[in-house]
Design an enzyme around this catalytic site. Structure first.
Site, PDB file in Angstrom:
ATOM      1  N   SER A 146      32.853  42.528  36.206  1.00  0.00           N
ATOM      2  CA  SER A 146      32.296  41.685  37.397  1.00  0.00           C
ATOM      3  C   SER A 146      31.757  42.540  38.436  1.00  0.00           C
ATOM      4  O   SER A 146      32.036  43.929  38.218  1.00  0.00           O
ATOM      5  CB  SER A 146      33.727  41.164  38.025  1.00  0.00           C
ATOM      6  OG  SER A 146      33.360  40.530  39.372  1.00  0.00           O
ATOM      7  N   TYR A 159      42.385  40.928  40.725  1.00  0.00           N
ATOM      8  CA  TYR A 159      41.294  40.917  40.147  1.00  0.00           C
ATOM      9  C   TYR A 159      40.438  42.053  40.283  1.00  0.00           C
ATOM     10  O   TYR A 159      39.849  42.538  38.992  1.00  0.00           O
ATOM     11  CB  TYR A 159      40.304  39.614  40.483  1.00  0.00           C
ATOM     12  CG  TYR A 159      39.080  39.219  39.648  1.00  0.00           C
ATOM     13  CD1 TYR A 159      39.353  38.435  38.456  1.00  0.00           C
ATOM     14  CD2 TYR A 159      37.830  39.502  39.867  1.00  0.00           C
ATOM     15  CE1 TYR A 159      38.133  38.072  37.690  1.00  0.00           C
ATOM     16  CE2 TYR A 159      36.809  39.001  39.424  1.00  0.00           C
ATOM     17  CZ  TYR A 159      36.862  38.388  38.159  1.00  0.00           C
ATOM     18  OH  TYR A 159      35.760  38.046  37.498  1.00  0.00           O
TER      19      TYR A 159
HETATM   20  P1  NAD Z   1      35.663  30.075  32.393  1.00  0.00           P
HETATM   21  O1  NAD Z   1      36.971  30.211  33.181  1.00  0.00           O
HETATM   22  O2  NAD Z   1      34.724  29.083  32.470  1.00  0.00           O
HETATM   23  O3  NAD Z   1      35.949  30.799  31.029  1.00  0.00           O
HETATM   24  C1  NAD Z   1      37.058  31.771  30.640  1.00  0.00           C
HETATM   25  C2  NAD Z   1      37.590  31.324  29.280  1.00  0.00           C
HETATM   26  O4  NAD Z   1      38.655  32.262  29.145  1.00  0.00           O
HETATM   27  C3  NAD Z   1      38.394  29.907  29.308  1.00  0.00           C
HETATM   28  O5  NAD Z   1      37.719  29.072  28.150  1.00  0.00           O
HETATM   29  C4  NAD Z   1      39.612  30.299  29.090  1.00  0.00           C
HETATM   30  O6  NAD Z   1      40.533  29.421  28.414  1.00  0.00           O
HETATM   31  C5  NAD Z   1      39.885  31.420  28.376  1.00  0.00           C
HETATM   32  N1  NAD Z   1      41.108  32.345  28.450  1.00  0.00           N
HETATM   33  C6  NAD Z   1      41.720  32.670  29.933  1.00  0.00           C
HETATM   34  N2  NAD Z   1      42.890  33.354  29.470  1.00  0.00           N
HETATM   35  C7  NAD Z   1      42.813  33.288  27.837  1.00  0.00           C
HETATM   36  C8  NAD Z   1      43.714  34.062  27.094  1.00  0.00           C
HETATM   37  N3  NAD Z   1      44.720  34.661  27.517  1.00  0.00           N
HETATM   38  N4  NAD Z   1      43.222  33.977  25.838  1.00  0.00           N
HETATM   39  C9  NAD Z   1      42.116  33.371  25.553  1.00  0.00           C
HETATM   40  N5  NAD Z   1      41.253  32.872  26.174  1.00  0.00           N
HETATM   41  C10 NAD Z   1      41.674  33.101  27.504  1.00  0.00           C
HETATM   42  O7  NAD Z   1      35.212  31.483  33.061  1.00  0.00           O
HETATM   43  P2  NAD Z   1      33.919  32.418  33.115  1.00  0.00           P
HETATM   44  O8  NAD Z   1      33.212  32.391  34.452  1.00  0.00           O
HETATM   45  O9  NAD Z   1      33.031  31.803  31.800  1.00  0.00           O
HETATM   46  O10 NAD Z   1      34.476  33.886  32.735  1.00  0.00           O
HETATM   47  C11 NAD Z   1      34.212  34.652  31.437  1.00  0.00           C
HETATM   48  C12 NAD Z   1      34.554  36.045  32.165  1.00  0.00           C
HETATM   49  O11 NAD Z   1      33.549  36.398  33.002  1.00  0.00           O
HETATM   50  C13 NAD Z   1      35.811  36.479  32.744  1.00  0.00           C
HETATM   51  O12 NAD Z   1      36.124  37.643  32.319  1.00  0.00           O
HETATM   52  C14 NAD Z   1      35.301  36.463  34.252  1.00  0.00           C
HETATM   53  O13 NAD Z   1      36.168  37.098  34.801  1.00  0.00           O
HETATM   54  C15 NAD Z   1      33.995  37.121  34.304  1.00  0.00           C
HETATM   55  N6  NAD Z   1      33.169  36.797  35.527  1.00  0.00           N
HETATM   56  C16 NAD Z   1      32.969  35.587  35.736  1.00  0.00           C
HETATM   57  C17 NAD Z   1      32.423  35.439  37.037  1.00  0.00           C
HETATM   58  C18 NAD Z   1      31.921  33.862  37.646  1.00  0.00           C
HETATM   59  O14 NAD Z   1      31.594  33.944  38.967  1.00  0.00           O
HETATM   60  N7  NAD Z   1      32.331  32.895  37.037  1.00  0.00           N
HETATM   61  C19 NAD Z   1      31.893  36.425  37.732  1.00  0.00           C
HETATM   62  C20 NAD Z   1      32.143  37.675  37.384  1.00  0.00           C
HETATM   63  C21 NAD Z   1      32.725  37.804  36.102  1.00  0.00           C
END
Ligand code: NAD
Length: 255
Positions: A146, A159
């Protein structure tokens, strides 16, 4: 997406939603064999019905489950070329993040949970996959960190700490993996329009949010390139959206 050449095998964690689901869609559309992994069985089943990917339900913070996932991909497809260590959670509810953190919110059990899902999973996933990749001419690992892995998002320090750890792992382990023809890089997105950032922000049509497809493309492009041990920002107001982040050198130490 660029031409993936020979049919590739990919494993995606967090495949049921957001960036992970977008990765599965792009990879399957480009003729990759994909195993999608997530805790959310219902979401995974929908992604599988849409894309034809294989799925496995489980908790990626568990070391044994990471080994099971790699065994599964090996049994299904015989190799692993691309590993997207993407699943993650926030350390603090998004609706609370409009306010500064208060000390009474610093709960050790929440820290342990966030660390396990956001960081332990990246270490366990790397270690579980490396032998299979090494046995098949190498591969590429992309970890979703991130911008909070490079800058201090002080509304959510758990985080922030776990995402810094992901970037540190990628940079620290890269030379050892390179010797096995495995690359590893970190993708550091700003805000992305996924369930993670909450429905209110999604509905506000905030122009500074990326679409998950943009992040998925940046991850796949990075996986297909030569470099290793790098961190790339992906930001809605950048042109191009993906840019390599350059760390400051401290004299007498590696970059
Ligand atoms: P999201 O919530 O849409 O998807 C995350 C997925 O991870 C979900 O389907 C959830 O069920 C799964 N998950 C959570 N804990 C788990 C576990 N213990 N075992 C297996 N699966 C698990 O979120 P996203 O935005 O698609 O996030 C994906 C990645 O991107 C994450 O690492 C997040 O930190 C990172 N990220 C997101 C953003 C944002 O603004 N959305 C920004 C920077 C980084």
């Amino acid at each position: 997406m660029g031409d993936l050449g020979k049919k590739k095998v990919a494993l995606v964690t967090g495949a049921a939603s957001g960036i992970g689901a977008a990765l599965v869609r792009q990879l399957t559309a480009d003729n990759c064999e994909v195993l999608g992994v997530d805790l959310n069985e219902e979401g995974l089943t929908k992604v599988a019905a849409e894309t034809g990917c294989e799925i496995l339900t489980g908790d990626i913070s568990d070391q044994e489950f990471n080994e099971t996932a790699v065994t599964n991909v090996s049994d299904l497809f015989g190799s692993l070329d691309l590993l997207f260590l993407n699943a993650g959670i926030l350390g603090r509810k998004i609706e609370l993040q409009i306010n500064d953190l208060t000390p009474d919110e610093l709960d050790p059990s929440q820290y342990t949970k966030v660390r396990a899902i956001n960081f332990d999973s990246v270490v366990f996933g790397t270690l579980a996959a490396a032998p299979l990749m090494a046995a098949n001419n190498g591969g590429s690992i992309i970890a979703t960190a991130s911008i909070a892995g490079l800058a201090a998002w002080n509304r959510d320090p758990f985080y922030t700490a776990t995402k810094h750890a992901v970037v540190g792992w990628v940079r620290g382990i890269a030379p050892a993996l390179h010797a096995q023809r495995i690359s590893i890089n970190a993708i550091c997105p700003g805000g992305v329009a996924t369930p993670l950032v909450g429905i209110d922000r999604l509905q506000s049509a905030n122009p500074n949010l990326l679409e998950p497809e943009q992040v998925a493309k940046a991850m796949i492009d990075t996986a297909l390139e030569e470099g290793t041990g790098k961190a790339f920002t992906v930001k809605a107001d950048h042109e191009p959206v993906r840019q390599e982040y350059h760390f400051t050198q401290i004299e007498g130490f590696p970059v």
